[in-house]
Enzyme design. Structure first.
Site, PDB file in Angstrom:
ATOM      1  N   GLY A 143     -11.813 -13.662 -12.653  1.00 49.20           N
ATOM      2  CA  GLY A 143     -11.097 -12.334 -12.667  1.00 49.20           C
ATOM      3  C   GLY A 143     -10.679 -11.663 -13.774  1.00 49.20           C
ATOM      4  O   GLY A 143     -11.042 -11.981 -14.894  1.00 49.20           O
ATOM      5  N   HIS A 144      -9.526 -10.959 -13.618  1.00 49.06           N
ATOM      6  CA  HIS A 144      -9.018 -10.250 -15.090  1.00 49.06           C
ATOM      7  C   HIS A 144      -7.427  -9.999 -14.762  1.00 49.06           C
ATOM      8  O   HIS A 144      -6.843 -10.138 -13.901  1.00 49.06           O
ATOM      9  CB  HIS A 144      -9.458  -8.785 -15.187  1.00 49.06           C
ATOM     10  CG  HIS A 144      -9.026  -8.194 -16.493  1.00 49.06           C
ATOM     11  ND1 HIS A 144      -9.527  -8.727 -17.517  1.00 49.06           N
ATOM     12  CD2 HIS A 144      -8.480  -7.347 -16.696  1.00 49.06           C
ATOM     13  CE1 HIS A 144      -9.253  -8.033 -18.598  1.00 49.06           C
ATOM     14  NE2 HIS A 144      -8.263  -7.075 -18.081  1.00 49.06           N
ATOM     15  N   CYS A 204       0.852  -1.337  -0.128  1.00 49.13           N
ATOM     16  CA  CYS A 204      -0.014  -0.065  -0.020  1.00 49.13           C
ATOM     17  C   CYS A 204       0.869   1.076   0.203  1.00 49.13           C
ATOM     18  O   CYS A 204       0.070   2.342  -0.125  1.00 49.13           O
ATOM     19  CB  CYS A 204      -0.727   0.114   1.221  1.00 49.13           C
ATOM     20  SG  CYS A 204      -2.120  -1.217   1.062  1.00 49.13           S
TER      21      CYS A 204
END
Length: 330
Positions: A139-140, A19
């Site tokens: 998903g992708h 993050c």
């Protein structure tokens, strides 16, 4: 896999990590201002920058939706997948929801890193989602120069029992359910290769129990502590709620080795940007620079910060009526 392992330190294939690679908060707010909205049915997810979007769907129920992905935060592919999944699921828990289904989001340098490692990343995500009772439904993926992984998560919530950024009120204590220091330990890991199992354990621990405990104790305001650090996320809560947040720096817990990592200079650019963002709004009193950096440390899959007392979680401050500064650290 053994033959490929020496060239596959995943953190070396990314300019940032976890993050800490988020777009800086001030810059991000300028980009997205005025670009969100959905009418009265959108209960959470407007200009305050909430952890997830919550949409009323009738019958007292609401659907929760979020997406979160990032570059490698550890070198072990399976652990990275577990961490990224726990981090994405946390956004659902942070608004008082329950995850139901998730889609993988994968960027992979197919000409640089073996696809066997990508499979390990996906396996890690699957295993943590399974612990959460959350189905993985495809998903992708894209061919990407930097490896990236995360989840798009759909969940449900009680429309009348949500945890929001703007619901904080004066006189309420602040509880933190995981220690800080994840960011500086990850920065040390990226630079040196040193492994910190206790940091991995912290990042892969789900916030499910913390979210449920917050609701059971009647809390209405919470957020998860991730890339903007404790101070960045608390600033968003206090600003949205129209209060001042007071932090008792001596009560904030840290992972073993976090202070040493800061002293040795393992501080990410994301952490320094966090501190720069909140400093104009913060009265730090006599808090030293090292402590400020730890309080602004860019966490990956950190804990929940709850306006209310949670069993087993230390109280690290309180909300008070709005004063001259939005944050006070003493």
């Amino acid at each position: 896999m053994t033959r490929l392992a020496p060239v596959a330190r995943l953190t070396q294939y990314a300019h940032g990590g976890g993050c800490a690679c988020k777009i800086p908060p001030g810059m991000l707010e300028r980009v997205v201002t005025g670009l969100t909205g959905g009418g009265d049915a959108l209960l959470v997810g407007g200009p305050d920058g909430d952890d997830a979007a919550v949409l009323r769907i009738g019958g007292g129920r609401a659907v929760v939706s979020t997406a979160d992905f990032f570059t490698p935060v550890v070198d072990d592919a399976y652990d990275w997948g577990r961490i990224a999944a726990a981090n994405a699921l946390s956004d659902v828990y942070a608004v008082g929801g329950e995850p139901l289904m998730a889609l993988n989001l994968l960027g992979w340098p197919v000409d640089t890193l073996p696809t066997e490692l990508a499979r390990e990343v996906l396996r890690g995500g699957r295993d943590v989602a399974a612990l959460a009772g959350c189905a993985i439904a495809g998903g992708h993926s894209i061919d990407d120069p930097e490896p990236k992984y995360g989840l798009a998560v759909t969940g449900v919530a009680d429309a009348d029992r949500l945890l929001r950024l703007d619901a904080g009120r004066p006189g309420v204590p602040l509880s933190l359910t995981k220690p800080l220091g994840i960011g500086v330990l990850n920065a040390r890991h990226k630079a040196t290769g040193e492994v910190f199992p206790h940091a991995v354990d912290t990042m892969t621990r789900l916030n499910a129990e913390a979210g449920l405990a917050a609701l059971e104790r009647g809390a209405v305001c919470a957020t998860d502590v991730s890339g903007f650090g404790l101070l960045g996320h608390l600033y968003k809560v206090a600003r949205a709620s129209g209060v001042t947040a007071v932090v008792d720096a001596s009560a904030v817990p840290y992972l073993d080795g976090a202070r040493a990592a800061v002293r040795d200079g393992f501080v990410s650019g994301g952490t320094r940007r966090n501190l720069s963002w909140v400093s104009p709004h913060t009265d730090f009193r006599r808090i030293a620079e090292e402590e400020r950096l730890l309080l602004a440390d860019a966490q990956t899959s950190g804990g929940l910060l709850v306006a209310g007392e949670i069993p087993g979680a230390p109280v690290v401050g309180e909300l008070v009526p709005r004063g001259r500064r939005t944050l006070v650290v003493g």
